[in-house]
Design a protein around this motif. Structure first.
Motif, PDB file in Angstrom:
ATOM      1  N   ARG A   3       0.852  -1.188   0.000  1.00 20.26           N
ATOM      2  CA  ARG A   3       0.000   0.000   0.000  1.00 20.26           C
ATOM      3  C   ARG A   3       0.885   1.234   0.000  1.00 20.26           C
ATOM      4  O   ARG A   3       2.012   1.213   0.447  1.00 20.26           O
ATOM      5  CB  ARG A   3      -0.910  -0.018   1.216  1.00 20.26           C
ATOM      6  CG  ARG A   3      -1.766  -1.282   1.223  1.00 20.26           C
ATOM      7  CD  ARG A   3      -2.874  -1.280   2.214  1.00 20.26           C
ATOM      8  NE  ARG A   3      -3.773  -0.183   2.210  1.00 20.26           N
ATOM      9  CZ  ARG A   3      -4.810  -0.019   1.398  1.00 20.26           C
ATOM     10  NH1 ARG A   3      -5.028  -0.858   0.434  1.00 20.26           N
ATOM     11  NH2 ARG A   3      -5.618   0.996   1.543  1.00 20.26           N
ATOM     12  N   SER A  16      -5.219   7.264  -4.440  1.00 22.43           N
ATOM     13  CA  SER A  16      -6.541   6.893  -4.935  1.00 22.43           C
ATOM     14  C   SER A  16      -6.435   5.922  -6.113  1.00 22.43           C
ATOM     15  O   SER A  16      -7.173   4.936  -6.185  1.00 22.43           O
ATOM     16  CB  SER A  16      -7.304   8.156  -5.355  1.00 22.43           C
ATOM     17  OG  SER A  16      -8.514   7.819  -5.964  1.00 22.43           O
ATOM     18  N   HIS A  18      -3.947   3.888  -6.766  1.00 20.12           N
ATOM     19  CA  HIS A  18      -3.465   2.610  -6.233  1.00 20.12           C
ATOM     20  C   HIS A  18      -4.623   1.817  -5.639  1.00 20.12           C
ATOM     21  O   HIS A  18      -4.800   0.631  -5.937  1.00 20.12           O
ATOM     22  CB  HIS A  18      -2.376   2.878  -5.185  1.00 20.12           C
ATOM     23  CG  HIS A  18      -1.721   1.647  -4.674  1.00 20.12           C
ATOM     24  ND1 HIS A  18      -2.183   0.959  -3.578  1.00 20.12           N
ATOM     25  CD2 HIS A  18      -0.619   0.986  -5.111  1.00 20.12           C
ATOM     26  CE1 HIS A  18      -1.405  -0.080  -3.353  1.00 20.12           C
ATOM     27  NE2 HIS A  18      -0.443  -0.086  -4.275  1.00 20.12           N
ATOM     28  N   GLU A  19      -5.420   2.477  -4.805  1.00 20.05           N
ATOM     29  CA  GLU A  19      -6.553   1.787  -4.174  1.00 20.05           C
ATOM     30  C   GLU A  19      -7.563   1.303  -5.208  1.00 20.05           C
ATOM     31  O   GLU A  19      -8.089   0.195  -5.101  1.00 20.05           O
ATOM     32  CB  GLU A  19      -7.206   2.694  -3.137  1.00 20.05           C
ATOM     33  CG  GLU A  19      -6.326   2.892  -1.923  1.00 20.05           C
ATOM     34  CD  GLU A  19      -6.936   3.785  -0.858  1.00 20.05           C
ATOM     35  OE1 GLU A  19      -8.071   4.272  -1.023  1.00 20.05           O
ATOM     36  OE2 GLU A  19      -6.244   4.004   0.155  1.00 20.05           O
ATOM     37  N   SER A  23      -8.196  -2.797  -5.777  1.00 21.11           N
ATOM     38  CA  SER A  23      -9.524  -3.345  -5.469  1.00 21.11           C
ATOM     39  C   SER A  23     -10.297  -3.797  -6.707  1.00 21.11           C
ATOM     40  O   SER A  23     -11.347  -4.428  -6.583  1.00 21.11           O
ATOM     41  CB  SER A  23     -10.352  -2.315  -4.696  1.00 21.11           C
ATOM     42  OG  SER A  23     -10.632  -1.194  -5.518  1.00 21.11           O
TER      43      SER A  23
END
Length: 189
Positions: A3, A16, A18-19, A23
């Motif tokens: 992360r 943002s 990356h997330e 997901s």
């Protein structure tokens, strides 16, 4: 996958992105490999969401479909000379990849009230960076946007023209990445 830390100002476009990618459930093994490459780029280069990011940087785009899902809107890109979905570089005011894709699609299509079909990406594409300045590739995160009924598109400075096409009758001067995005968007609808 690791992360990225939040910075003092909160969530950056990089965090943002990356997330969103971590997901996201890719639709194929090939797309999963691309996703993993994009995530590695984000984790390795603090400027991977900036136009100046090297060796590669992320971009965001959106294919516009009409409300019935029967037509797609493409722009004849001024620099590239091909019919493409709308998209470009992530800007400092974009909170997310989705925001960047929607902003680009609205600006370049001339349709102000587009909405994204889903919150997450539809597909990913890696292509040579036409922006110059030493970047090798654009790591394009692709979304699907829906146009309201009766919307009238207008070409921006980015495009020579914009036009609606049937998904099975795309113009000759497009590429496999656009064709794959169109086929995926049709399945989503």
């Amino acid at each position: 996958m690791s992360r990225l830390p939040h910075d003092a100002s909160g969530m950056t476009a990089q965090v943002s992105a990356h997330e969103a990618l971590v997901s996201w459930t890719p639709p194929s093994v090939q797309q999963e490999r691309l996703r993993d490459d994009f995530v590695r780029c984000l984790e390795s280069h603090r400027d991977s969401c900036d136009r100046s990011g090297r060796p590669d940087h992320l971009t965001a785009s959106a294919l516009v479909i009409d409300g019935e899902g029967t037509r797609v809107l493409l722009g004849l890109h001024r620099k590239v000379g091909r019919w493409l979905q709308f998209g470009g570089h992530i800007e400092s005011g974009d909170r997310s990849l989705a925001d960047a894709a929607l902003r680009e699609a609205c600006e370049e299509s001339g349709i102000a009230d587009l909405t994204l079909l889903t919150d997450g990406p539809a597909r990913l594409d890696r292509h040579r960076a036409p922006c110059g300045g030493g970047a090798r590739y654009h790591l394009d995160v692709q979304f699907v946007a829906v146009s309201p009924a009766g919307a009238e598109p207008t070409a921006s400075a980015e495009s020579l023209e914009v036009a609606w096409f049937l998904p099975d009758a795309l113009p000759q001067h497009t590429d496999d990445a656009v064709r794959a995005l169109v086929a995926h968007a049709v399945r989503l609808r």
